[in-house]
Design a protein around this motif. Structure first.
Motif, PDB file in Angstrom:
ATOM      1  N   UNK A 172      33.954   7.285  52.396  1.00 58.91           N
ATOM      2  CA  UNK A 172      34.993   8.276  52.617  1.00 58.91           C
ATOM      3  C   UNK A 172      35.902   8.410  51.400  1.00 58.91           C
ATOM      4  N   UNK A 173      36.421   9.620  51.212  1.00 60.80           N
ATOM      5  CA  UNK A 173      37.327   9.868  50.101  1.00 60.80           C
ATOM      6  C   UNK A 173      36.717  10.805  49.075  1.00 60.80           C
ATOM      7  N   UNK A 174      37.519  11.741  48.610  1.00 57.21           N
ATOM      8  CA  UNK A 174      37.067  12.717  47.622  1.00 57.21           C
ATOM      9  C   UNK A 174      36.699  12.027  46.317  1.00 57.21           C
ATOM     10  N   UNK A 175      35.674  12.541  45.640  1.00 54.94           N
ATOM     11  CA  UNK A 175      35.266  11.946  44.363  1.00 54.94           C
ATOM     12  C   UNK A 175      36.373  12.077  43.326  1.00 54.94           C
ATOM     13  N   UNK A 176      36.919  13.275  43.152  1.00 55.15           N
ATOM     14  CA  UNK A 176      37.992  13.511  42.177  1.00 55.15           C
ATOM     15  C   UNK A 176      39.093  14.336  42.835  1.00 55.15           C
TER      16      UNK A 176
END
Length: 805
Positions: A172-176
């Motif tokens: 989970x979590x946006x790459x950038x």
């Protein structure tokens, strides 16, 4: 004193010598350990270079702080790019001015913090005019994919992320993320360019974006970030590959290749999206651009062979919410979508998402001079609300299908191909020239940056032989950062197992990954549950009576399951009987990994007989725990009976849009005498970031299932795609609705319902050729129809015994 030309020249030379002298004072410091690095960074000055020696740097927290200048930045770099491997629990933070991070490879580790690389050290110290370049982050994942941290967090102003390689993010979590929290991060003028964003598998819930700029809360603030010249390949984390959540951003010359999602203008206004190329290669769920909010310009984009529908269409123009809160859908207003070329794609979506909440159709939206070409007889567009707020003109359809709206003209375009790859309109194109319409200020350049001469619809100049910049990119690192998973040919080891107490468990302990465990006929008694820690097939002979699996009687502590599949593994069970019949039946035949262990797993059950799971304390044939996720659950050619519940995939109750399995397949299978439901497959909330689950049921029989007050046979609430066909539902006379379907991807067709209530289909779901008739069995136990059965006439309804046997 008179200043002569000679004095001026002498002064300039002196100043130049002074600067040369100052730059010669810059230090180059080589460090081999984190302690040496920490000591070196304490006294770093403008122009200094700290060189990290080649090798593995494990469990390091690199904190870079310093003040460089534009002429003399502070540089932290690898001795040789790509040969400094940052592993283990590691991260990098930076704060200051004019910092450069170069050549590092974060590989096969994880971060216990909020980011792997962050352009700030804390809430008061952050980086400006700084750069991350020629670095890589690959497979830097925690054990559980539900753990949220970003790979890159960009703060401050005037920073650049370029020529990097990012791939393999599974958690989970946006790459950038570009953050706009606080005045010092607004109007930041960041640049994200020439990066390669590689494969990201579906996350299964919200939070799988590749790039996000801003948040819902600050989405009306300006970021002015430029995202250009990047490659996004197989970025499938969720529907939003890029999630725009701020104003005045530019997305230009990017290539989206086989990515299951769209560039989404989710929040924020006045963004420019131009000269991007979206290539789907007919891969499922591939899409283009989704439009929400106001003032955007979308021009000169090329979409080819995209198959996504709904929110994953080639161009999706959304409906809005009246008085929308920040985190929902603002109305599309004052948007221009012009001079785009769409080739062999799924339909354009106008007024997508219309429902009781999203009731505002787009307003003052121009859709003009777009060129749509289909060789596959595909539909041009789907419309979900009134189009009064659109202004259509100059759109050309070189298609078999028509779109009967003013502003769309069918015309035969004279095409050429560039290297047998790109369709380009030829110079001789009378119909295209005649029917394109200049109105207002025309688009000056085409997708290749060439000045338009003869103005026509579409992204290309007539006869242009140049490739779009997005197809010529040299993105990623200067060194070979590609990580190719090793493909070794696995020859399945075959292990024989004898009937007896504990023999199956002992044989599985010796079974390597990918092995086949062959069971002879007889009874296999388990004294404890078995954890499947290697992918394995457990197989009985099709020519002999099925091997029988039972739990040992008289145990002081009974197990709760026969099999638990660990994360990342698959279990295949063929031609086996699993029998829980007992005075004190255990709960489950098969369970998922433990709660919160979300590495995807798979379960395949074929030609099996599963019975006796009557434990009424929440028991079921299969259970998926909260926070786990199956790629596939498949039950084929099998018989499941005399149980409290069937398949339980209903533990995600937080209304966050999460669900427990991507695909569930039930084919040629009997569910008989099940106290509650055969399947509970649940997805709550209104999150639209994922594919939303897929249920496929074919040639199956559900007899005396859920036959209680307010009972049901199949629970599929919130699941986006449900296809039920050729099946029989019977003998659940207390049930009002055996199946309740909702949404235009929920379909039941060619089924028989008898003494089992009626099918309920709402919100665009369809029930077609559903027959409320007695199936008339010749053999009621084995569900073989008699000659008078309506199933015989239909031929396709009910079990396929030639397969089952």
């Amino acid at each position: 004193m008179m200043i002569t030309k000679k004095h001026t020249i002498t002064t300039i030379i002196s100043l130049l010598l002074l600067f040369v002298g100052l730059s010669s004072l810059a230090n180059e410091i080589k460090v081999a350990t984190i302690d040496e690095f920490n000591e070196a960074i304490k006294s770093v000055n403008a122009g200094d270079r700290i060189i990290l020696k080649n090798g593995e740097w494990k469990d390091v927290k690199l904190v870079v702080k310093g003040i460089g200048t534009s002429e003399n930045p502070i540089t932290i770099e690898a001795e040789e790019s790509g040969k400094v491997l940052i592993t283990g629990d590691s991260s990098l933070k930076m704060a200051g001015e004019h910092l450069i991070i170069k050549g590092l490879w974060f590989k096969n580790g994880y971060s216990s913090g909020k980011s792997v690389i962050s352009f700030r050290v804390n809430s008061k110290e952050f980086a400006n005019h700084s750069r991350l370049t020629d670095c890589a982050i690959t497979y830097f994942n925690p054990r559980s994919k539900s753990i949220d941290y970003k790979w890159i967090s960009v703060w401050g102003k005037n920073n650049r992320v370029d020529h990097n390689y990012f791939t393999g993010k599974t958690h989970s979590g946006t790459t950038l993320v570009v953050w706009l929290k606080g005045e010092k991060h607004i109007d930041n003028n960041h640049r994200i360019d020439h990066n390669y964003f590689g494969e990201r598998p579906p996350l299964g819930f919200n939070g799988g974006e590749t790039i996000r700029i801003g948040t819902s809360k600050n989405s009306l603030l300006s970021s002015r970030t430029i995202v250009e010249d990047n490659v996004f390949e197989k970025c499938n984390g969720e529907v939003e590959i890029i999630s725009n959540k701020s104003c005045h951003n530019v997305y230009r010359n990017n290539l989206f290749l086989e990515s299951e999602g769209v560039l989404t203008l989710r929040h924020g206004n006045r963004c420019l999206i131009e000269s991007n190329v979206f290539i789907g290669n007919q891969k499922p769920h591939t899409g283009g651009i989704r439009v929400i909010n106001a003032g955007h310009m979308i021009r000169n984009n090329l979409m080819m062979n995209l198959t996504g529908d709904g929110f994953r269409g080639p161009i999706v123009v959304m409906n809005g919410v009246p008085n929308s809160p920040a985190n929902r859908y603002h109305q599309v207003k004052d948007v221009s979508i012009v001079n785009n070329t769409i080739i062999n794609c799924s339909p354009i979506q106008f007024c997508a998402g219309k429902d009781d909440e999203r009731s505002l159709a787009p307003e003052n939206t121009v859709f003009a001079n777009n060129l749509i070409f289909n060789t596959n007889n595909g539909k041009v567009a789907s419309v979900y609300d009134a189009l009064d707020g659109f202004k259509f003109y100059g759109n050309i359809l070189d298609t078999k299908d028509n779109f009967d709206k003013k502003g769309f003209t069918k015309a035969k375009v004279n095409w050429d191909t560039l290297d047998n790859i790109l369709y380009i309109p030829k110079v001789e194109n009378e119909a295209l020239i005649k029917n394109s319409k200049v109105e207002g200020k025309p688009t000056r350049l085409d997708i290749t940056g060439t000045k338009r001469t003869t103005f026509v619809a579409g992204a290309f100049n007539l006869g242009n032989k140049k490739y779009p910049k997005a197809l010529l990119l040299k993105s990623g690192t200067s060194w070979d950062s590609k990580v190719t998973p090793q493909k070794t040919e696995v020859i399945a080891e075959v292990i024989q197992a004898e009937p007896g107490i504990g023999t199956l468990r002992k044989a599985l302990k010796k079974a390597p990954d990918g092995s086949i465990l062959k069971l002879k006929s007889g009874t296999y008694t388990l004294e404890k549950g078995i954890k499947i820690s290697n992918s394995v097939t457990i197989q009985g002979s099709a020519k002999e009576p099925k091997p029988i699996l039972k739990i040992q009687e008289g145990l002081e502590k009974k197990p709760t399951y026969f099999f638990r599949v660990e994360g990342g593994k698959s279990l295949r069970i063929d031609n086996i009987e699993i029998n829980a019949t007992s005075n004190m039946p255990i709960k489950y035949a098969v369970v998922s990994p433990d709660k919160g262990i979300s590495d995807p797993y798979s379960v395949f059950i074929n030609n099996c007989h599963i019975k006796g799971f009557k434990n009424k304390n929440g028991g079921s044939i299969f259970k998926g725990y909260k926070g786990t996720f199956a790629d596939s659950i498949s039950i084929v050619n099998s018989r499941i009976e005399n149980a409290y519940r069937g398949i339980n995939l209903g533990e995600e109750k937080d209304n966050l849009g999460r669900y427990s399995a991507q695909v569930v397949i039930i084919k040629n299978t009997i569910f008989k005498d099940i106290d509650q439901w055969a399947l509970n497959y649940f997805r709550g909330g209104n999150d639209e970031s994922t594919l939303g689950g897929k249920l496929l049921i074919d040639n199956s029989v559900f007899s005396n299932v859920g036959n209680i007050e307010k009972g049901t046979v199949l629970r599929t609430k919130g699941i986006v795609t449900v296809a039920i066909k050729n099946s029989v539902f019977e003998k659940s006379y207390k049930v009002i609705n055996p199946v309740s379907l909702k949404g235009n991807k929920n379909v039941i067709t060619n089924c028989v319902i008898f003494d089992c209530g009626t099918v309920k289909a709402t919100k665009g779901a369809s029930a077609k050729d559903v027959f409320y008739k007695n199936p008339k069995w010749e053999d009621k136990e084995n569900f073989i129809p008699s000659e008078k059965s309506p199933l015989i006439k239909a031929q396709t309804i009910g079990l396929k015994w030639e397969i089952k046997k």
